[in-house]
Design a protein around this motif. Structure first.
Motif, short mmCIF file in Angstrom:
data_model
loop_
_atom_site.label_atom_id
_atom_site.label_comp_id
_atom_site.label_asym_id
_atom_site.label_seq_id
_atom_site.Cartn_x
_atom_site.Cartn_y
_atom_site.Cartn_z
N UNK A 168 0.76 -1.25 0.01
CA UNK A 168 -0.10 0.07 0.07
C UNK A 168 0.71 1.19 0.04
N UNK A 169 0.21 2.21 -0.26
CA UNK A 169 0.84 3.71 -0.18
C UNK A 169 0.19 4.74 -0.74
N UNK A 170 0.75 5.83 -1.29
CA UNK A 170 0.13 7.08 -1.62
C UNK A 170 0.32 7.09 -3.24
N UNK A 171 -0.93 7.24 -3.98
CA UNK A 171 -0.50 7.33 -5.47
C UNK A 171 -1.64 8.34 -6.04
N UNK A 172 -1.21 8.92 -6.84
CA UNK A 172 -1.96 9.82 -7.74
C UNK A 172 -2.84 9.19 -8.44
N UNK A 173 -4.22 10.12 -8.69
CA UNK A 173 -5.10 9.37 -9.60
C UNK A 173 -4.66 8.94 -10.72
N UNK A 174 -5.04 7.73 -11.41
CA UNK A 174 -4.79 7.32 -12.54
C UNK A 174 -3.35 6.27 -12.33
N UNK A 175 -2.90 6.40 -11.31
CA UNK A 175 -1.59 5.56 -10.97
C UNK A 175 -1.89 4.02 -10.74
N UNK A 176 -0.93 3.37 -10.46
CA UNK A 176 -1.09 1.83 -10.07
C UNK A 176 -0.38 1.68 -8.94
N UNK A 177 -0.73 0.44 -8.22
CA UNK A 177 -0.15 -0.31 -6.98
C UNK A 177 -0.42 -1.63 -7.27
N UNK A 178 0.66 -2.38 -6.44
CA UNK A 178 0.49 -3.84 -6.55
C UNK A 178 0.59 -4.23 -4.94
#
Length: 121
Positions: free
Chosen positions: A7-17
């Motif tokens: 988890x973490x902080x991501x901007x709209x449109x971004x991705x996380x795994x």
């Protein structure tokens, strides 16, 4: 025990795994799932893989859940993230005999500790 991470902080449109590793617990033969709890809301199901399945994708195509039997891990690839995806994400192993037809906390035998995903600019 289930250990979620990624988890973490991501901007709209971004991705996380997100990843979830099991120790002392086997995924094999059980349905597995990701749930999430957004601020001020109830916990809800995100995706679920049946006992014999290996992967599944969300209806909008943004999230993909996969099982790696050899590594005893499950992952949640999240693309095109939106602010409304902000939540604590939990991996879960279902109780014996429960199926992905339902996605409720009552289906779950083991919960991961949760990992926070924040989508914000």
């Amino acid at each position: 025990q289930l250990q979620a991470s990624g988890g973490g902080l991501v901007q709209p449109g971004g991705s996380l795994r997100l990843s979830c590793a099991a120790s002392g617990i086997s995924w094999n033969g059980h349905a597995i799932a990701w749930f999430r709890r957004a601020p001020g809301k109830e916990r809800e199901g995100v995706l679920c893989i049946g006992s014999s399945g290996s992967s599944t994708i969300s209806a909008d195509g943004r999230f993909t859940m996969s099982r790696d039997k050899a590594k005893n891990t499950v992952t949640l690839q999240m693309n095109g993230l939106k602010p409304e995806d902000t939540a604590i994400y939990y991996c879960a192993r279902y109780r014996a005999g429960r199926r992905c037809i339902t996605m409720t906390p009552a289906d779950v035998a083991y919960w991961g500790q949760g990992t926070l995903v924040t989508v914000s600019s």
